[in-house]
Scaffold this motif. Structure first.
Motif, PDB file in Angstrom:
ATOM      1  N   ASP A 169       0.570  -0.987  -0.091  1.00 16.97           N
ATOM      2  CA  ASP A 169       0.054   0.004   0.088  1.00 16.97           C
ATOM      3  C   ASP A 169       0.773   0.775  -0.440  1.00 16.97           C
ATOM      4  O   ASP A 169       1.620   1.572   1.121  1.00 16.97           O
ATOM      5  CB  ASP A 169      -0.797  -0.558   1.366  1.00 16.97           C
ATOM      6  CG  ASP A 169      -2.100  -0.454   1.347  1.00 16.97           C
ATOM      7  OD1 ASP A 169      -2.776  -1.296  -0.030  1.00 16.97           O
ATOM      8  OD2 ASP A 169      -2.722  -1.013   2.188  1.00 16.97           O
ATOM      9  N   ILE A 170       0.573   1.853  -0.922  1.00 17.84           N
ATOM     10  CA  ILE A 170       1.682   2.983  -1.002  1.00 17.84           C
ATOM     11  C   ILE A 170       0.564   4.375  -0.188  1.00 17.84           C
ATOM     12  O   ILE A 170      -0.145   4.471  -1.229  1.00 17.84           O
ATOM     13  CB  ILE A 170       2.187   3.144  -2.431  1.00 17.84           C
ATOM     14  CG1 ILE A 170       3.186   2.371  -2.760  1.00 17.84           C
ATOM     15  CG2 ILE A 170       2.858   4.416  -2.551  1.00 17.84           C
ATOM     16  CD1 ILE A 170       3.490   2.414  -4.824  1.00 17.84           C
ATOM     17  N   VAL A 192      -5.930   8.101   4.710  1.00 17.85           N
ATOM     18  CA  VAL A 192      -6.575   7.134   3.591  1.00 17.85           C
ATOM     19  C   VAL A 192      -6.631   6.848   2.176  1.00 17.85           C
ATOM     20  O   VAL A 192      -5.785   7.562   1.450  1.00 17.85           O
ATOM     21  CB  VAL A 192      -7.730   7.646   3.550  1.00 17.85           C
ATOM     22  CG1 VAL A 192      -8.800   8.086   4.889  1.00 17.85           C
ATOM     23  CG2 VAL A 192      -8.471   8.878   2.790  1.00 17.85           C
ATOM     24  N   THR A 193      -6.668   5.759   1.915  1.00 21.22           N
ATOM     25  CA  THR A 193      -5.838   5.095   0.428  1.00 21.22           C
ATOM     26  C   THR A 193      -7.350   4.670   0.576  1.00 21.22           C
ATOM     27  O   THR A 193      -8.019   3.651   1.195  1.00 21.22           O
ATOM     28  CB  THR A 193      -4.703   4.667   0.501  1.00 21.22           C
ATOM     29  OG1 THR A 193      -3.931   5.105   0.794  1.00 21.22           O
ATOM     30  CG2 THR A 193      -4.727   3.801  -0.434  1.00 21.22           C
ATOM     31  N   PRO A 232       9.906  -0.832   2.424  1.00 19.83           N
ATOM     32  CA  PRO A 232      10.798  -0.132   1.304  1.00 19.83           C
ATOM     33  C   PRO A 232      10.396   1.766   1.691  1.00 19.83           C
ATOM     34  O   PRO A 232       9.346   1.564   2.566  1.00 19.83           O
ATOM     35  CB  PRO A 232      10.551  -0.767  -0.034  1.00 19.83           C
ATOM     36  CG  PRO A 232       9.197  -1.044   0.500  1.00 19.83           C
ATOM     37  CD  PRO A 232       8.808  -1.777   2.109  1.00 19.83           C
ATOM     38  N   THR A 233      11.571   2.376   1.364  1.00 19.15           N
ATOM     39  CA  THR A 233      11.148   3.637   1.781  1.00 19.15           C
ATOM     40  C   THR A 233      10.865   4.242   0.584  1.00 19.15           C
ATOM     41  O   THR A 233      11.187   5.839   0.555  1.00 19.15           O
ATOM     42  CB  THR A 233      11.912   4.577   3.053  1.00 19.15           C
ATOM     43  OG1 THR A 233      13.861   4.312   1.716  1.00 19.15           O
ATOM     44  CG2 THR A 233      12.095   3.327   4.072  1.00 19.15           C
ATOM     45  N   SER A 234      11.171   3.752  -0.446  1.00 25.86           N
ATOM     46  CA  SER A 234      11.027   4.707  -1.946  1.00 25.86           C
ATOM     47  C   SER A 234      11.242   3.716  -2.937  1.00 25.86           C
ATOM     48  O   SER A 234      10.794   2.634  -3.105  1.00 25.86           O
ATOM     49  CB  SER A 234      12.484   5.033  -2.126  1.00 25.86           C
ATOM     50  OG  SER A 234      13.685   3.871  -2.198  1.00 25.86           O
ATOM     51  N   GLU A 235      10.943   4.413  -3.625  1.00 23.52           N
ATOM     52  CA  GLU A 235       9.769   3.680  -5.182  1.00 23.52           C
ATOM     53  C   GLU A 235      11.711   2.345  -5.998  1.00 23.52           C
ATOM     54  O   GLU A 235      10.830   1.144  -6.320  1.00 23.52           O
ATOM     55  CB  GLU A 235       9.748   4.288  -6.084  1.00 23.52           C
ATOM     56  CG  GLU A 235       8.292   5.150  -6.403  1.00 23.52           C
ATOM     57  CD  GLU A 235       7.157   4.301  -6.374  1.00 23.52           C
ATOM     58  OE1 GLU A 235       7.308   3.471  -6.648  1.00 23.52           O
ATOM     59  OE2 GLU A 235       6.017   4.372  -6.202  1.00 23.52           O
ATOM     60  N   LYS A 266       6.299  13.202   3.167  1.00 20.19           N
ATOM     61  CA  LYS A 266       6.739  11.801   2.558  1.00 20.19           C
ATOM     62  C   LYS A 266       5.844  11.075   2.060  1.00 20.19           C
ATOM     63  O   LYS A 266       4.513  11.108   1.873  1.00 20.19           O
ATOM     64  CB  LYS A 266       7.632  10.630   3.738  1.00 20.19           C
ATOM     65  CG  LYS A 266       8.552  12.132   4.286  1.00 20.19           C
ATOM     66  CD  LYS A 266       9.640  11.007   5.623  1.00 20.19           C
ATOM     67  CE  LYS A 266       9.710  11.801   6.762  1.00 20.19           C
ATOM     68  NZ  LYS A 266      10.723  11.486   7.240  1.00 20.19           N
ATOM     69  N   VAL A 267       6.453   9.786   1.165  1.00 22.09           N
ATOM     70  CA  VAL A 267       5.367   8.749   0.818  1.00 22.09           C
ATOM     71  C   VAL A 267       5.984   7.565   1.796  1.00 22.09           C
ATOM     72  O   VAL A 267       6.641   7.126   2.289  1.00 22.09           O
ATOM     73  CB  VAL A 267       6.238   8.437  -0.788  1.00 22.09           C
ATOM     74  CG1 VAL A 267       5.362   6.820  -0.854  1.00 22.09           C
ATOM     75  CG2 VAL A 267       5.829   9.501  -1.760  1.00 22.09           C
ATOM     76  N   LYS A 268       4.886   6.619   2.409  1.00 22.93           N
ATOM     77  CA  LYS A 268       4.626   5.665   3.024  1.00 22.93           C
ATOM     78  C   LYS A 268       4.348   4.601   2.358  1.00 22.93           C
ATOM     79  O   LYS A 268       3.302   4.316   1.895  1.00 22.93           O
ATOM     80  CB  LYS A 268       3.844   6.648   4.497  1.00 22.93           C
ATOM     81  CG  LYS A 268       3.969   4.587   5.656  1.00 22.93           C
ATOM     82  CD  LYS A 268       3.558   5.396   6.676  1.00 22.93           C
ATOM     83  CE  LYS A 268       3.300   4.634   7.763  1.00 22.93           C
ATOM     84  NZ  LYS A 268       3.394   4.178   8.116  1.00 22.93           N
ATOM     85  N   PHE A 269       5.202   3.498   2.238  1.00 27.17           N
ATOM     86  CA  PHE A 269       4.732   2.074   2.274  1.00 27.17           C
ATOM     87  C   PHE A 269       4.922   1.087   3.248  1.00 27.17           C
ATOM     88  O   PHE A 269       5.293   1.147   4.206  1.00 27.17           O
ATOM     89  CB  PHE A 269       5.984   1.327   1.098  1.00 27.17           C
ATOM     90  CG  PHE A 269       6.594   2.602  -0.010  1.00 27.17           C
ATOM     91  CD1 PHE A 269       6.310   2.212  -1.886  1.00 27.17           C
ATOM     92  CD2 PHE A 269       7.516   3.590   0.736  1.00 27.17           C
ATOM     93  CE1 PHE A 269       6.258   2.813  -2.412  1.00 27.17           C
ATOM     94  CE2 PHE A 269       7.808   4.646  -0.938  1.00 27.17           C
ATOM     95  CZ  PHE A 269       7.468   4.114  -2.035  1.00 27.17           C
TER      96      PHE A 269
END
Length: 195
Positions: A34-35, A104-105, A190-193, A128-131
């Motif tokens: 889930d990104i 929310v996603t 992961p913390t990045s794509e 940030k982006v969270k994975f």
């Protein structure tokens, strides 16, 4: 396994998942992620999976619908937009309150300006982006609990030097491979794509 301290809950997870050693845990990979990122909602995102971060700015409305299902709805607002959020999670109203920060996603309906939530967490992305790693788990084992368990087992494996490279260093250098400890970390957290 004798060198690792396992709480009763961790022992229970080992049994539920039929794991015998740390390697079994660390080689059981997520099937998806889930990104969470803060999307700007628009017509071109209609019927697509989006993430939205903001503050709950309405009362949290809980409705009972057929066969014990519960629908929870509320409005989330950030400095650019607001959106109606709908989730079918009978426990959600225990965690969610007006004025809380939430991410929310879910699937976005641009005509109703509404997100049908598949996952959420309380708090902020902090730019940030969270994975979140998602695993195939028994129904009575929650993703968050399992992720915490994997993190603990990874830390134990590092302390016990169980993540040493098995591939010769020349081969690693020639093909620019990631060290085993980093690869396992990237797979589970992961913390990045790129990771």
């Amino acid at each position: 396994m004798e060198k690792i301290k396992l709480t009763p809950k961790r022992k229970e997870i080992m049994q539920l998942m039929n794991f015998n050693c740390i390697n079994d845990v660390l080689r059981y990979y997520p099937y998806r992620y889930d990104i969470y990122k803060n999307d700007f909602l628009s017509m071109n995102l209609h019927d697509k999976k989006v993430s939205f971060e903001g503050i709950i700015t309405s009362k949290v409305k809980v409705e009972r619908i057929t066969h014990g299902r519960v629908k929870t709805s509320f409005v989330v607002t950030n400095d650019k937009q607001d959106v109606k959020v709908v989730m079918f999670n009978k426990f959600a109203n225990k965690y969610i309150h007006e004025a809380d920060k939430i991410v929310v996603t879910g699937k976005y309906n641009s005509f109703n300006n509404e997100i049908s939530v598949s996952s959420f967490f309380m708090g902020s992305l902090e730019g940030k982006v969270k994975f979140n790693s998602i695993y195939s788990l028994p129904t009575d084992l929650k993703d968050h609990t399992y992720r915490t368990f994997v993190k603990y087992m990874y830390e134990q494996a590092l302390q016990l030097n169980l993540l040493e490279n098995e591939i010769p260093i020349d081969f690693i250098n020639k093909y620019r491979l990631v060290d085993l400890d980093k690869a396992i970390s990237y797979i589970h957290n992961p913390t990045s794509e790129e990771q």
